[in-house]
Design an enzyme around this catalytic site. Structure first.
Site, PDB file in Angstrom:
ATOM      1  N   ASP A  79      -1.050  -5.983  -0.211  1.00 49.42           N
ATOM      2  CA  ASP A  79      -1.400  -5.326   1.071  1.00 49.42           C
ATOM      3  C   ASP A  79      -2.798  -5.338   1.092  1.00 49.42           C
ATOM      4  OD1 ASP A  79       0.778  -5.244   2.821  1.00 49.42           O
ATOM      5  OD2 ASP A  79       1.409  -3.266   1.871  1.00 49.42           O
TER       6      ASP A  79
ATOM      7  N   GLU B 129      -1.241  -5.532   8.492  1.00 51.09           N
ATOM      8  CA  GLU B 129      -0.567  -5.013   9.706  1.00 51.09           C
ATOM      9  C   GLU B 129      -1.193  -5.324  11.131  1.00 51.09           C
ATOM     10  OE1 GLU B 129       0.186  -1.015   8.868  1.00 51.09           O
ATOM     11  OE2 GLU B 129       0.971  -1.259   6.764  1.00 51.09           O
TER      12      GLU B 129
ATOM     13  N   GLU C 222       9.450  -4.168  10.140  1.00 52.23           N
ATOM     14  CA  GLU C 222       9.823  -2.991   9.827  1.00 52.23           C
ATOM     15  C   GLU C 222      10.365  -2.019  10.787  1.00 52.23           C
ATOM     16  OE1 GLU C 222       7.048  -1.332   6.961  1.00 52.23           O
ATOM     17  OE2 GLU C 222       8.200   0.875   7.003  1.00 52.23           O
TER      18      GLU C 222
ATOM     19  N   ASP D 275       0.976  -1.247  -0.039  1.00 56.44           N
ATOM     20  CA  ASP D 275      -0.013  -0.079  -0.046  1.00 56.44           C
ATOM     21  C   ASP D 275       0.886   1.315   0.026  1.00 56.44           C
ATOM     22  OD1 ASP D 275       0.947  -0.391   2.766  1.00 56.44           O
ATOM     23  OD2 ASP D 275      -1.121   0.177   3.209  1.00 56.44           O
TER      24      ASP D 275
HETATM   25  O1  KIV Z   1       3.602  -1.130   1.606  1.00 58.05           O
HETATM   26  C1  KIV Z   1       4.742  -1.614   1.485  1.00 58.05           C
HETATM   27  O2  KIV Z   1       5.483  -1.321   0.574  1.00 58.05           O
HETATM   28  C2  KIV Z   1       5.200  -2.222   2.656  1.00 58.05           C
HETATM   29  C3  KIV Z   1       6.953  -2.539   2.541  1.00 58.05           C
HETATM   30  C4  KIV Z   1       7.226  -1.214   3.289  1.00 58.05           C
HETATM   31  C5  KIV Z   1       7.066  -3.697   3.519  1.00 58.05           C
HETATM   32  O3  KIV Z   1       4.539  -2.743   3.352  1.00 58.05           O
END
Ligand code: KIV
Length: 275
Positions: free
Chosen positions: A83, A115, A182, A44
């Protein structure tokens, strides 16, 4: 060879590192796939790097599906992880399963990522029970940026480190096949990696994780609004693009492009009939 969740499992067992990069479109996905990268994350982060938002909060399911489907068409061997955007799974277990299903059916994802730790374990369990692989994401989770009060390294205090470790164990127990860490101190990420049976994929979490992920525009020097400390520039494509655009502009304006070799022809007698 096609990468699947089994590739991730085996890599952890055999101590082989996993590579993951983000992509949001067909041609970039194809290049990353052909380079042999194990997995493509349709992050995302597309909100930042593709759409110009200052965070990921405004990204919608429709945005994710649109970009995921393009990436899936370009990725033959890489595992495409997509995501789940803000508020597509936090609201209820039902929403989580329905929206994960849409990313699979309409976006042709191979797995979804969401997440959070203990607080989203019910969602992880239900999505996994629906036959959809889930990658978890802990540490600096950008969808919670307003709760964190900014982009800050996570897990620095004893309480925060303990919470990260128990979240990691909880998402594994709920059925996640991998976990992204992260902006986590390297030593803590190393400890979590040792404690888990599923692979950890680090971004700003040191080199003892089982794999690494980066946003492709960051590692190619194409996105300069903000560059986190953990990014290595593997190329400076941004400068190359900028000088090519400037050269194009100059050649169009001075008439040196296009040349004869770029033209199509037509018979003169066809043209003569027009006068
Ligand atoms: O959205 C994204 O690119 C991510 C990475 C930073 C792991 O979640």
């Amino acid at each position: 060879m096609k990468n699947t969740v089994l590739t991730f499992k085996k890599a952890k067992e055999d101590g082989i590192k996993l590579s993951m990069l983000t992509a949001y479109d067909y041609s970039t996905a194809k290049l990353i796939d052909e380079a042999g990268v194990n997995s493509i994350l349709v992050g995302d982060s597309l909100g930042n790097v593709m759409l110009g938002y200052e965070d990921t909060i405004s990204v919608t399911m429709e945005d994710m599906i649109h970009h995921a489907a393009a990436v899936a068409r370009g990725a033959k061997n890489a595992l495409v992880v997509v995501d789940m955007p803000f508020m597509s799974y936090q609201t209820s277990v039902y929403d989580a399963v329905v929206n994960a299903g849409r990313l699979m059916k309409e976006g042709r994802a191979g797995a979804v990522k969401l997440e959070g730790g203990i607080e989203v374990c019910e969602q992880i369990r239900a999505i996994v029970n629906a036959g959809i692989p889930v990658c978890a994401h802990l540490g600096l989770t950008p969808q919670s940026i307003n709760a964190f009060g900014g982009f800050k390294v996570q897990g620095k205090t004893e309480a925060a480190a303990k919470k990260l470790l128990s979240d990691a164990k909880a998402v594994q127990e709920a059925g996640a096949f991998a976990v992204v860490l992260e902006a986590v101190p390297a030593k803590l990420a190393e400890l979590i990696t040792k404690e888990l049976d599923i692979p950890t994929i680090g971004i700003g979490a040191g080199n003892q994780c089982d794999g690494q992920v980066l946003v492709y525009q960051d590692m190619l020097g194409m996105f300069c609004d903000f560059t986190p400390k953990f990014v290595r520039r593997f190329a400076d494509i941004g400068s190359i693009m900028k000088s090519a655009f400037a050269e194009y502009d100059k050649c169009v304006k001075d008439g040196s492009f296009p040349e004869k070799c770029h033209e199509y022809t037509v018979n003169d007698d066809v043209l003569s009939k027009l006068y």
